[in-house]
Motif scaffolding. Structure first.
Motif, PDB file in Angstrom:
ATOM      1  N   GLU A 292      49.501 -22.665 -28.811  1.00  0.00           N
ATOM      2  CA  GLU A 292      48.052 -22.390 -29.210  1.00  0.00           C
ATOM      3  C   GLU A 292      47.325 -23.739 -29.460  1.00  0.00           C
ATOM      4  OE1 GLU A 292      46.462 -19.421 -29.783  1.00  0.00           O
ATOM      5  OE2 GLU A 292      48.506 -18.420 -28.901  1.00  0.00           O
ATOM      6  N   SER A 293      48.075 -24.871 -29.250  1.00  0.00           N
ATOM      7  CA  SER A 293      47.255 -26.040 -29.789  1.00  0.00           C
ATOM      8  C   SER A 293      46.709 -26.602 -28.327  1.00  0.00           C
ATOM      9  CB  SER A 293      48.401 -27.064 -30.437  1.00  0.00           C
ATOM     10  OG  SER A 293      49.512 -27.463 -29.448  1.00  0.00           O
ATOM     11  N   TYR A 294      46.733 -26.452 -27.359  1.00  0.00           N
ATOM     12  CA  TYR A 294      46.434 -26.801 -26.187  1.00  0.00           C
ATOM     13  C   TYR A 294      44.908 -26.276 -25.966  1.00  0.00           C
ATOM     14  CZ  TYR A 294      51.158 -27.863 -25.610  1.00  0.00           C
ATOM     15  OH  TYR A 294      52.552 -28.259 -26.036  1.00  0.00           O
ATOM     16  N   ALA A 295      43.762 -27.292 -25.597  1.00  0.00           N
ATOM     17  CA  ALA A 295      42.720 -26.901 -25.385  1.00  0.00           C
ATOM     18  C   ALA A 295      42.632 -26.591 -23.831  1.00  0.00           C
ATOM     19  CB  ALA A 295      41.874 -28.311 -25.373  1.00  0.00           C
ATOM     20  N   ASP A 296      43.422 -26.809 -23.028  1.00  0.00           N
ATOM     21  CA  ASP A 296      43.264 -26.475 -21.515  1.00  0.00           C
ATOM     22  C   ASP A 296      44.717 -26.765 -21.040  1.00  0.00           C
ATOM     23  OD1 ASP A 296      43.377 -29.305 -21.085  1.00  0.00           O
ATOM     24  OD2 ASP A 296      41.109 -29.161 -20.833  1.00  0.00           O
ATOM     25  N   THR A 297      44.637 -26.353 -19.540  1.00  0.00           N
ATOM     26  CA  THR A 297      45.864 -26.717 -18.846  1.00  0.00           C
ATOM     27  C   THR A 297      46.317 -28.084 -18.816  1.00  0.00           C
ATOM     28  OG1 THR A 297      45.602 -24.558 -17.607  1.00  0.00           O
ATOM     29  CG2 THR A 297      46.801 -26.347 -16.585  1.00  0.00           C
TER      30      THR A 297
ATOM     31  N   ALA B  49      45.694 -30.471 -20.899  1.00  0.00           N
ATOM     32  CA  ALA B  49      46.411 -30.795 -22.136  1.00  0.00           C
ATOM     33  C   ALA B  49      47.906 -30.200 -22.349  1.00  0.00           C
ATOM     34  CB  ALA B  49      45.654 -30.358 -23.405  1.00  0.00           C
TER      35      ALA B  49
ATOM     36  N   ASP C 240      47.808 -17.684 -26.630  1.00  0.00           N
ATOM     37  CA  ASP C 240      48.111 -18.353 -25.359  1.00  0.00           C
ATOM     38  C   ASP C 240      49.697 -18.272 -24.928  1.00  0.00           C
ATOM     39  OD1 ASP C 240      45.372 -19.169 -25.357  1.00  0.00           O
ATOM     40  OD2 ASP C 240      45.661 -21.208 -26.224  1.00  0.00           O
TER      41      ASP C 240
END
Length: 202
Positions: free
Chosen positions: A27-32, A34, A62
């Motif tokens: 859940e903490s990643y802005a996008d792939t 990251a 996510d």
């Protein structure tokens, strides 16, 4: 092949409390990018693992969508298991139930900087030996490798590939490894197997 992992957690268990070494719900990643950065899941130094950050498959948040090829890795500090304080590796896998796939969660040893060697893998494998009848089957399986105790190859855990989210857990002690499968991720252990480790120095 499809690999979607919702949560991966490695923990040291003490008698009174559980210390989580690493846990990820994605859940903490802005996008792939990251998610695949070094320090996250890009620790294989290639940053080209064919994985992406994904929402779907009945997951409320996510997850990692990993259709095959290279593995996505997160490196942690060395851990040493004992029976009193085992290492616990667990995670959720999603499958479409179509069979004939290979997808796993693994714990590996970097061999002092050499290539990663698998210590334990668990997931769905399309060519596993069922210890109850000796037949080769496709479904939920595990393997221990570079540990003197058997099995060294993929071993069928008692259930074929089933659609949905499923939870797998391995409790790794100094003398035994307990592998558990919760089909449907409903909190009930449906299948398990205990493996004796012949050489506790490994």
């Amino acid at each position: 092949m499809r690999v979607v992992s919702a949560v991966v957690c490695v923990a040291m268990l003490a008698s009174a409390a559980q210390a989580v070494i690493f846990s990820d719900d994605f859940e903490s990643y802005a996008d792939t990018a990251a998610m695949l950065a070094p320090g996250a899941w890009g620790d294989d130094a290639s940053s080209d693992a064919p994985a992406s950050l994904s929402v779907g498959f009945g997951n409320p948040g996510d997850s990692m969508w990993h259709p095959g090829g290279k593995t996505a890795k997160h490196v942690i500090s060395p851990l040493y298991a004992s029976d009193a304080q085992p290492i616990v590796l667990e995670g959720d896998l999603w499958s479409d139930g179509a069979g004939n796939k290979r997808m796993s969660i693994g714990l590996r040893d970097n061999g002092g900087g050499a290539g990663l060697n698998s210590i334990l893998e668990m997931g769905i494998y399309n060519s596993s030996v069922d210890p109850t009848d000796g037949l080769t089957k496709s479904g939920f399986s595990f393997r221990t490798v570079f540990i003197d105790g058997n099995p060294g190859n993929w071993v069928y855990l008692g259930a074929g590939d089933t659609a949905g989210w499923h939870h797998m857990k391995a409790t790794i002690g100094e003398t035994n490894i307990l592998v558990e499968l919760d089909l449907g991720d409903d909190g009930t252990v449906d299948h398990s197997q205990n493996i004796a480790i012949a050489d506790p120095d490994h």
